[in-house]
Design an enzyme around this catalytic site. Structure first.
Site, PDB file in Angstrom:
ATOM      1  N   SER A   1      -5.417  -1.492   1.250  1.00 34.67           N
ATOM      2  CA  SER A   1      -5.763  -0.446   0.358  1.00 34.67           C
ATOM      3  C   SER A   1      -5.297   0.872   0.725  1.00 34.67           C
ATOM      4  O   SER A   1      -4.467   1.042   1.353  1.00 34.67           O
ATOM      5  CB  SER A   1      -7.388  -0.304  -0.007  1.00 34.67           C
ATOM      6  OG  SER A   1      -7.874   0.220  -0.999  1.00 34.67           O
TER       7      SER A   1
ATOM      8  N   ASP B   1       7.416 -11.272  -3.420  1.00 33.60           N
ATOM      9  CA  ASP B   1       7.706 -10.066  -4.006  1.00 33.60           C
ATOM     10  C   ASP B   1       8.377 -10.384  -5.387  1.00 33.60           C
ATOM     11  O   ASP B   1       9.104 -11.318  -5.511  1.00 33.60           O
ATOM     12  CB  ASP B   1       8.587  -9.265  -2.941  1.00 33.60           C
ATOM     13  CG  ASP B   1       8.214  -7.686  -3.336  1.00 33.60           C
ATOM     14  OD1 ASP B   1       8.743  -7.231  -4.640  1.00 33.60           O
ATOM     15  OD2 ASP B   1       7.718  -7.182  -2.392  1.00 33.60           O
TER      16      ASP B   1
ATOM     17  N   LYS C   1      -6.614   6.903  -1.190  1.00 35.50           N
ATOM     18  CA  LYS C   1      -6.695   7.482  -2.354  1.00 35.50           C
ATOM     19  C   LYS C   1      -7.631   6.772  -3.367  1.00 35.50           C
ATOM     20  O   LYS C   1      -7.946   7.078  -4.498  1.00 35.50           O
ATOM     21  CB  LYS C   1      -5.491   7.214  -3.196  1.00 35.50           C
ATOM     22  CG  LYS C   1      -4.228   8.242  -2.559  1.00 35.50           C
ATOM     23  CD  LYS C   1      -2.718   8.126  -3.236  1.00 35.50           C
ATOM     24  CE  LYS C   1      -1.771   9.083  -2.649  1.00 35.50           C
ATOM     25  NZ  LYS C   1      -1.730   9.005  -1.418  1.00 35.50           N
TER      26      LYS C   1
ATOM     27  N   VAL D   1       1.865   6.695   4.843  1.00 35.50           N
ATOM     28  CA  VAL D   1       2.699   6.366   5.998  1.00 35.50           C
ATOM     29  C   VAL D   1       3.937   6.936   6.242  1.00 35.50           C
ATOM     30  O   VAL D   1       4.737   6.899   5.114  1.00 35.50           O
ATOM     31  CB  VAL D   1       2.945   4.544   5.664  1.00 35.50           C
ATOM     32  CG1 VAL D   1       4.107   3.949   6.948  1.00 35.50           C
ATOM     33  CG2 VAL D   1       1.413   3.831   5.702  1.00 35.50           C
TER      34      VAL D   1
ATOM     35  N   GLU E   1      -3.063  14.623  -8.892  1.00 37.05           N
ATOM     36  CA  GLU E   1      -2.761  14.621  -7.253  1.00 37.05           C
ATOM     37  C   GLU E   1      -4.217  15.694  -6.547  1.00 37.05           C
ATOM     38  O   GLU E   1      -4.557  16.580  -7.310  1.00 37.05           O
ATOM     39  CB  GLU E   1      -1.433  15.345  -6.992  1.00 37.05           C
ATOM     40  CG  GLU E   1      -1.127  15.416  -5.698  1.00 37.05           C
ATOM     41  CD  GLU E   1       0.373  16.119  -5.453  1.00 37.05           C
ATOM     42  OE1 GLU E   1       0.917  15.584  -4.469  1.00 37.05           O
ATOM     43  OE2 GLU E   1       0.600  17.000  -6.162  1.00 37.05           O
TER      44      GLU E   1
ATOM     45  N   THR F   1       4.235  20.834  -3.582  1.00 37.95           N
ATOM     46  CA  THR F   1       3.435  21.001  -4.804  1.00 37.95           C
ATOM     47  C   THR F   1       2.295  22.297  -4.542  1.00 37.95           C
ATOM     48  O   THR F   1       2.015  22.963  -5.547  1.00 37.95           O
ATOM     49  CB  THR F   1       2.512  19.687  -5.035  1.00 37.95           C
ATOM     50  OG1 THR F   1       1.624  19.351  -3.880  1.00 37.95           O
ATOM     51  CG2 THR F   1       3.558  18.581  -5.514  1.00 37.95           C
TER      52      THR F   1
ATOM     53  N   LYS G   1       2.196   2.238  -6.311  1.00 35.66           N
ATOM     54  CA  LYS G   1       1.539   3.148  -5.439  1.00 35.66           C
ATOM     55  C   LYS G   1       1.815   4.765  -5.710  1.00 35.66           C
ATOM     56  O   LYS G   1       1.163   5.602  -5.369  1.00 35.66           O
ATOM     57  CB  LYS G   1       1.808   2.981  -4.028  1.00 35.66           C
ATOM     58  CG  LYS G   1       3.343   3.009  -3.640  1.00 35.66           C
ATOM     59  CD  LYS G   1       3.699   3.078  -2.389  1.00 35.66           C
ATOM     60  CE  LYS G   1       5.123   3.351  -1.725  1.00 35.66           C
ATOM     61  NZ  LYS G   1       5.342   3.114  -0.437  1.00 35.66           N
TER      62      LYS G   1
END
Length: 642
Positions: free
Chosen positions: A425, A329, A428, A468, A563, A492, A386
């Protein structure tokens, strides 16, 4: 005798003090039990000889020591000293009764044998019987005093009143445990019957209510305690009970998992249920033998290992005893936190071997050094950017990590003949309306192009799933923070929906999918039904005992750039095929990787390396024709709720 009893009581209270906060070694409990038995023997001798006009205050005859020795052997035989005294129950009383009974019977036999040999008795048989009664009383009284002292010293000033949801066997057993432990946090005052009618009216002399009675009641308890079985029922979408309980502003609690009891009863550590508990689905059945055969004794590279998904993949790999896990990472602090957790929770005896590696997947030269040094055999590629709005403002960075970084790791996997490459993946990537989704889709296409190459050793697998629960930056931690700050909770759009899956469920399916297929497949997971975000927000508010729009306001802010109102798991031109696992399906793509497609992949990489954002996005649209960025209509829709 009265003065001696007071001294014994004082001694027991002193002995109780160290038990209140600490665990006393079992050998000390054994010695205390022996001392109490010694006192019981002295009392028995006093009572027996007092009938003859003799009043021995303290005696050390052989009979005393034989009684004490037999009693000690019975303690060791039945291990009556091994339990936690503070949690003594009826079962412990039965065990003490067995110890005393066997001891008395043994002493009677010894007394009879001694009489045959010498013509005398060590002590009258009646004295042995008296000893048994006194010893049992002392041992039982000691445990009662310790338990009550512990409860009094740790009891809260104000306990919550609570109902038990359900009247089935498991619910009654749970209620019995809470009541018998005299829990210092909750006081059970009744049961809630799930059925419209019940033949019973009281259990443990506590009333049984139905929902209608509670709705008409002017005084209610503070909480409801649910068993595992009833928690499963509350998870069902069509369950009306949850909404009614929340409407009554009752907080809902559950028992902690058995592995979290940490040596003590879980009844004193009830946990408020979270939204994750209600969205968690039935446990996943994995072919663990097959997975062990694949992951055991292998060197496994996990990129993005410090992230929500990457760290959970690491945790779930550990039981399969891999040879070594490479934790890669670029985020130093989260990686350090993961290492601290692993060092704390897993000992060397469990066979855990890992390497902590700070590395950016965009640096292919550095990656090559790692592949050469550690020779990984399996790769789980989870490193990615992400966050949709953030990537909309930084498209080149999104493509640099999500496309170029994936390409770097995949190319090296091919070059070093990695056995399996598993790419994580997202939903989205299906018909993307944002850079993040399109960048992940371009990475999917590149992985598929490698899988179609001839004469290569590596099996390339792509997994695709939705949001998640509880992952870094997800909506649930965001809502929790807003609720803790007394709102408002921001959504939203009133119609926006998302698929949700728990972290452990998603990672289990990633491991399972990683063991499937011949390469090139895109595995999609059964995400259940989509959930309206507004419903999620309302449930989370009500779970805290507050009322939406009254105690906590909900405001609509409008769709953010890129979005979508709803997410999809399959593209329009894709269909699914079943696998041997009911929650994993194969998405069959219809893309043909001709020379033009491969040229676009190369052109996209070149433009990303040169930081040419406009060229990169134009190339991305050609490569992913279903990519349709947010248009003017969506921007107007966003302003409507701002």
């Amino acid at each position: 005798m009265i003065e001696r009893t007071k001294k014994v009581g004082t001694l027991l209270i002193k002995l109780a003090k160290p038990l209140v906060k600490n665990y006393v070694p079992r050998k000390y409990i054994f010695l205390i039990d022996l001392f109490l038995s010694f006192l019981a023997a002295q009392c028995a001798f006093f009572l027996v000889f007092s009938t003859e006009g003799v009043y021995p205050i303290f005696t050390t005859s052989i009979g005393i020591w034989i009684m004490l020795g037999v009693q000690g052997c019975c303690f060791l035989l039945f291990k009556s000293y091994s339990g936690l005294v503070r949690y003594s129950s009826f079962r412990d009383a039965i065990k003490q009764l067995r110890v005393t009974s066997v001891s008395v019977i043994s002493l009677l036999l010894i007394n009879r044998i001694y009489f045959w040999l010498t013509g005398e008795k060590l002590i009258l048989d009646a004295g042995i019987i008296v000893f048994g009664f006194i010893a049992f009383s002392f041992l039982f009284f000691f445990r009662v005093v310790i338990k009550k002292t512990y409860q009094v010293m740790n009891r809260s000033k104000k306990r919550k009143t609570a109902y038990i949801l359900g009247i089935d066997r498991e619910d009654i057993a749970m209620a019995e445990g809470i009541i018998s432990e005299n829990d210092n946090s909750f006081k059970v005052i009744g049961f809630i019957c799930n059925h419209s009618k019940s033949h019973q009216t009281r259990i443990f002399n506590l009333p049984i209510y139905n929902i209608e009675q509670l709705e008409k009641s002017s005084t209610l308890a503070d909480a409801v305690i649910v068993s595992d079985a009833n928690l499963q029922k509350l998870r069902e979408n069509d369950s009306p009970i949850l909404g009614k309980l929340l409407d009554l502003q009752l907080k809902i609690y559950k028992l902690p998992k058995l592995q979290d009891w940490q040596g003590q009863s879980g009844y004193g550590n009830l946990q408020a249920i979270k939204i994750e508990d209600l969205l968690q689905r039935s446990p996943i059945q994995l072919d663990r033998e097959k997975l062990r055969g694949l992951y055991h004794n292998k060197t496994i590279l996990v990129t993005g290992a410090a992230g929500s998904i990457g760290s959970e993949i690491v945790r779930q790999l550990i039981p399969f005893s891999p040879k070594r896990i490479l934790l890669l990472d670029q985020a130093e602090t989260p990686l350090h936190e993961l290492v601290v957790e692993l060092d704390k929770n897993y000992e060397e005896s469990q066979g855990l071997c890992y390497e902590k590696i700070i590395c950016n997947v965009r640096r292919k030269k550095r990656l090559r050094q790692l592949f050469e040094e550690f020779q990984p055999e399996i790769v789980f590629h989870g490193a990615a950017y992400k966050h949709v709005p953030m990537m909309e403002s930084n498209p080149i960075e999104a493509l640099s990590v999500n496309f170029q970084g994936t390409r770097n790791v995949a190319d090296l996997a091919l070059e070093f003949k990695i056995e399996r490459f598993v790419f994580v993946s997202t939903d989205k990537a299906v018909n993307p309306t944002n850079i993040m989704g399109a960048s992940k889709r371009s990475a999917e296409l590149y992985i598929q192009s490698l899988a179609l190459q001839q004469n290569h050793y590596t099996t390339f697998i792509t997994t695709r799933f939705g949001n998640v629960l509880g992952s870094n930056g997800s909506v649930i931690p965001h809502f929790k923070k807003q609720i803790a700050e007394n709102g408002p909770v921001t959504v939203t759009h009133p119609e926006i929906t998302r698929y949700f899956m728990t972290i452990d469920e998603a990672c289990q399916l990633v491991l399972e999918a990683g063991a499937m297929g011949n390469g090139g497949e895109i595995y999609v997971f059964d995400m259940g039904s989509p959930i309206k975000i507004i419903d999620l927000a309302q449930h989370m508010i009500r779970l805290t005992g507050l009322v939406p729009y009254k105690d906590i306001q909900i405001e609509f802010t409008g769709l953010r750039p890129g979005e979508k109102l709803y997410e999809e798991l399959l593209a329009d031109k894709e269909s699914t095929l079943p696998t041997h696992h009911e929650k994993i399906m194969i998405a069959q793509a219809t893309h043909n990787f001709d020379a033009s497609k491969k040229a676009l992949l190369t052109k996209l990489l070149d433009s990303v390396k040169r930081y040419e954002a406009e060229t990169a996005i134009c190339t991305l649209k050609e490569l992913v024709p279903e990519f349709k960025p947010a248009d003017l209509a969506q921007q107007l829709e966003s302003k409507k709720y701002s």
